[in-house]
Design a protein around this motif. Structure first.
Motif, PDB file in Angstrom:
ATOM      1  N   LYS A 206      30.675  42.106  -0.301  1.00  0.00           N
ATOM      2  CA  LYS A 206      29.521  41.685  -1.065  1.00  0.00           C
ATOM      3  C   LYS A 206      29.283  40.807  -2.078  1.00  0.00           C
ATOM      4  O   LYS A 206      28.446  40.230  -1.949  1.00  0.00           O
ATOM      5  CB  LYS A 206      28.394  42.838  -0.946  1.00  0.00           C
ATOM      6  CG  LYS A 206      28.658  44.685  -0.102  1.00  0.00           C
ATOM      7  CD  LYS A 206      27.884  43.870   1.060  1.00  0.00           C
ATOM      8  CE  LYS A 206      27.804  44.197   2.586  1.00  0.00           C
ATOM      9  NZ  LYS A 206      28.211  45.308   2.728  1.00  0.00           N
ATOM     10  N   HIS A 226      24.660  39.532   6.857  1.00  0.00           N
ATOM     11  CA  HIS A 226      25.290  41.035   6.883  1.00  0.00           C
ATOM     12  C   HIS A 226      24.718  41.452   7.906  1.00  0.00           C
ATOM     13  O   HIS A 226      24.081  42.296   8.860  1.00  0.00           O
ATOM     14  CB  HIS A 226      24.052  41.742   5.731  1.00  0.00           C
ATOM     15  CG  HIS A 226      24.586  43.054   5.510  1.00  0.00           C
ATOM     16  ND1 HIS A 226      23.236  43.770   5.040  1.00  0.00           N
ATOM     17  CD2 HIS A 226      25.947  43.751   5.899  1.00  0.00           C
ATOM     18  CE1 HIS A 226      24.418  44.763   4.846  1.00  0.00           C
ATOM     19  NE2 HIS A 226      25.786  45.111   5.357  1.00  0.00           N
ATOM     20  N   SER A 248      22.180  48.582   4.998  1.00  0.00           N
ATOM     21  CA  SER A 248      23.465  49.212   5.127  1.00  0.00           C
ATOM     22  C   SER A 248      22.978  50.962   4.966  1.00  0.00           C
ATOM     23  O   SER A 248      22.389  51.534   4.885  1.00  0.00           O
ATOM     24  CB  SER A 248      23.785  49.317   3.309  1.00  0.00           C
ATOM     25  OG  SER A 248      23.874  48.548   2.636  1.00  0.00           O
ATOM     26  N   LYS A 252      25.334  49.467  12.270  1.00  0.00           N
ATOM     27  CA  LYS A 252      26.294  48.599  12.129  1.00  0.00           C
ATOM     28  C   LYS A 252      27.476  48.665  12.493  1.00  0.00           C
ATOM     29  O   LYS A 252      27.776  47.839  14.184  1.00  0.00           O
ATOM     30  CB  LYS A 252      26.042  47.284  11.221  1.00  0.00           C
ATOM     31  CG  LYS A 252      25.065  46.334  10.948  1.00  0.00           C
ATOM     32  CD  LYS A 252      25.574  44.998   9.985  1.00  0.00           C
ATOM     33  CE  LYS A 252      26.037  46.167   8.479  1.00  0.00           C
ATOM     34  NZ  LYS A 252      24.601  47.060   7.956  1.00  0.00           N
ATOM     35  N   ASP A 277      30.433  44.336   9.636  1.00  0.00           N
ATOM     36  CA  ASP A 277      29.488  44.202   8.936  1.00  0.00           C
ATOM     37  C   ASP A 277      28.961  42.370   8.022  1.00  0.00           C
ATOM     38  O   ASP A 277      27.788  42.421   7.464  1.00  0.00           O
ATOM     39  CB  ASP A 277      29.770  45.255   6.852  1.00  0.00           C
ATOM     40  CG  ASP A 277      29.759  45.178   5.729  1.00  0.00           C
ATOM     41  OD1 ASP A 277      28.341  45.499   6.205  1.00  0.00           O
ATOM     42  OD2 ASP A 277      29.887  44.758   4.693  1.00  0.00           O
TER      43      ASP A 277
HETATM   44 MN    MN Z   1      27.618  46.289   5.007  1.00  0.00          MN
END
Ligand code: MN
Ligand code: GTP
Ligand code: SPV
Length: 592
Positions: A206, A226, A248, A252, A277
């Motif tokens: 991230k 993302h 999040s 995904k 991701d």
């Molecule tokens: Mn993620």
């Protein structure tokens, strides 16, 4: 390992501050990795699992107060607050460096500093960017070896160049009050201290591939998002690529690896996973948008993963995997989590490492009573995924036909809709909202606006980020079409109406048909919605009335949303582009 003077002098400086007993360079060899695993097992940092059932697999537990990303302690330190914007935490860079210096000074005394040279993207490709992470955690080293491309070849590719991202991580004493995840975009620098959890400490993910990369992407004319990337192969053997941004723990990994429903499988449909991701996207010479997944593995949510919901993810974790904060089955030295199967282990330790009584499990208190933490994770190699795309290591990436936004919305958002055009699609992304999950510290289940699923990850002013989306649209001669999905609408009892998982492919087919100009739609105030009969529900226990319910656009709840969006745009501030303000006015007008 290198003569690069920029790298060597920076490491000297960081070592002088943190004062490790020794410095070890990670070379990417299996011998070195195996020696580190053995060392981490000897200290209890990781636990070797049953090697017959789970070869190459290990369990790790983080500190109890350190189980998720900490957005409140994540900072973007640009020279001015305006550059970071209102959505990010900001502090003056000098002030932050001074504060951090105190926390890092002597933090590695009695410890080893590992130097991890890694690449995001295929080493040597146009997309690739290099980083070096310094860390005092073997767990971090072992995870980075799975999640990124690590080794001496990265240093060779970097050569004498100063063009790499510096990352310093020290566990220090895991003090929550002094936990900081800090980005200095202008200095290509990331500093993380007092955490040992995933997104806070695997700095390639991230911190680099989204926050720093989004900043670089704006400067250099590309995008860091993302997003998962998947290829959908039809019975004729043609593969079309979709990228999708969900916040999040909103699906995904599951979508990226889905197995089509039986009827479709038999016809020859197949899904290939390129990434689960993060996507880096660039305009190709052919005028289309091309995507790569800069990662090399998956850091996936364990709970809910099972043979039926995500067979491919489960299969990926059967070897060479690090499990974090799952339940430890002591009878056969394997792992378990809620939703894996109906047989919770009788003799087990919970994610905290305490004796666990499965009969006391209370769904309303998952953190307190579950065997696995709701944000427990697996770190697994992409190459071990049965449906990994043949294009996974492609230097050029894959051409994207459709961009899909989505979130967890019990109400309001229909199963799927299509935006009118790129500008409206950017607007649709900017107004995304989702119920919060356990992936970040804080309350769970609260609806919040999470534009493009990037609220926690944009490395600069969110308004400028919207502008960058609009600008990109002008520079892509043949842009992808933009859609929005919601797998999470619930009925009055709170049950999900749509079956989700593999059946989401039915929605993807409508999306690709729309891209090919081969499907019909109804124009509504929010965008194009499919006719109920246009989503193939063959083999599903759902009738057209349910489909209609899933696809309704309720004007009253959308008007409520509009009010909330206005507030959110105010919060983002005066960098919100005029085009998006106009889109908001137009939406309200269409809703009447
Ligand atoms: Mn993620
Ligand atoms: P991050 O790794 O945090 O970015 O999460 P992610 O977006 O990859 O989410 P993931 O696929 O791991 O899913 C998170 C949770 O949502 C899991 O518990 C899944 O079982 C659940 N989930 C995923 N897809 C669906 C779906 O289509 N329907 C329902 N009801 N749940 C889903
Ligand atoms: C997320 O929270 O979106 C993740 C997990 O993918 S972490 O790496 O912790 O950010």
């Amino acid at each position: 390992m290198t003569n690069n003077k920029y790298v060597l002098s920076w490491i000297d400086e960081m070592a002088a501050m943190t004062q490790p007993d020794k410095i070890v360079w990670i070379d990417g060899t299996e011998e070195q990795a195996e020696a580190l695993r053995a060392e981490a097992c000897s200290t209890g940092e990781i636990i070797k699992l049953n090697q017959e059932k789970l070869p190459g697999c290990y369990l790790h537990r983080t500190a109890v107060n350190d189980v998720a990303r900490v957005e409140g302690r994540t900072f973007i330190c640009t020279p001015t607050k305006e550059e970071a914007g209102n959505i990010n935490n900001w502090m003056d860079p000098q002030e932050m460096y001074t504060k951090l210096k105190k926390l890092y000074t002597g933090a590695m005394k009695g410890r080893t500093m590992y130097v991890i040279p890694y690449s995001m993207g295929v080493v040597g490709s146009d997309f690739a960017k290099y980083g070096i992470e310094l860390t005092d955690s073997i767990y971090v080293v072992l995870n980075m070896l799975i999640m990124t491309r690590v080794g001496t070849n990265v240093l060779e590719a970097l050569g004498d160049s100063p063009d790499y991202i510096k990352g310093l991580h020290a566990k220090a004493d895991l003090d929550e009050e002094n936990r900081y995840i800090v980005h200095f975009p202008q200095d290509n620098t990331i500093m993380s201290v007092n955490s040992g959890y995933g997104g806070n400490v695997l700095l390639g993910k991230k911190c680099f591939a989204l926050r720093i990369a989004s900043y670089l992407g704006r400067k250099e004319g590309w995008m860091a998002e993302h997003m998962l990337i998947l290829g959908l192969e039809n019975p004729e053997g043609e593969v079309r690529y979709i990228s999708a941004a969900f916040p999040s723990a909103c699906g995904k990994t599951n979508l990226a690896m889905l197995i089509p429903p039986e009827a479709f499988r038999k016809k020859g449909y197949k899904v290939w996973c390129v990434g689960d991701d993060i996507a880096w996207l660039r305009v190709g010479k052919d005028g289309r948008l091309w995507a790569v997944n800069p990662e090399n593995g998956f850091f996936g949510v364990a709970p809910g993963t099972n043979e039926h919901s995500n067979y491919n993810a489960l299969a990926t974790t059967r070897k060479d995997t690090i499990f974090t904060n799952v339940c430890h089955n002591l009878d056969d030295n394997t792992v378990w989590w809620e939703g894996l199967d109906e047989n919770p282990p009788k003799n087990a330790l919970n994610w905290r490492g305490e004796k666990w009584d499965y009969t006391k499990y209370d769904k309303s208190d998952k953190v307190g009573t579950s065997g696995a933490h709701p944000n427990s994770r697996f770190t697994a190699k992409a190459v071990n995924c049965p449906c990994i795309s043949p294009e996974f290591n492609s230097m050029a990436g894959v051409p994207i036909d459709a961009i899909v936004f989505g979130g967890r919305r019990a109400k309001t958002a229909p199963l799927v809709y299509q935006s009118f055009n790129w500008q409206h699609g950017t607007f649709v992304g900017s107004i995304m909202a989702s119920e919060t999950t356990a992936a970040a510290a804080g309350a769970v289940g609260v609806v919040r606006r999470d534009p493009m699923a990037m609220r926690p990850f944009a490395g600069y002013n969110m308004g400028d980020y919207f502008k960058h989306w609009l600008d990109m649209g002008k520079n892509i001669p043949n842009p992808p079409k933009i859609f929005h999905v919601n797998w999470f609408r619930t009925d009055d009892e709170g049950h999900f109406i749509w079956p989700g998982f593999g059946d989401n492919m039915r929605v993807l087919l409508w999306i690709l048909d729309r891209c090919a100009g081969a499907a019909d739609a109804v124009e509504t105030p929010i965008g194009f919605v499919p006719k109920a009969e246009d989503i193939n529900i063959e083999g599903l226990d759902i009738d057209l009335n349910v489909m209609r319910e899933l696809l309704t656009v309720d004007k009253a709840s959308w008007l409520e949303d509009v009010e909330n969006i206005k507030e959110f745009y105010k919060l983002v501030g005066d960098h919100v582009p005029a085009e998006l303000q106009e889109e908001l006015v137009a939406l309200e007008a269409r809703l009447g």
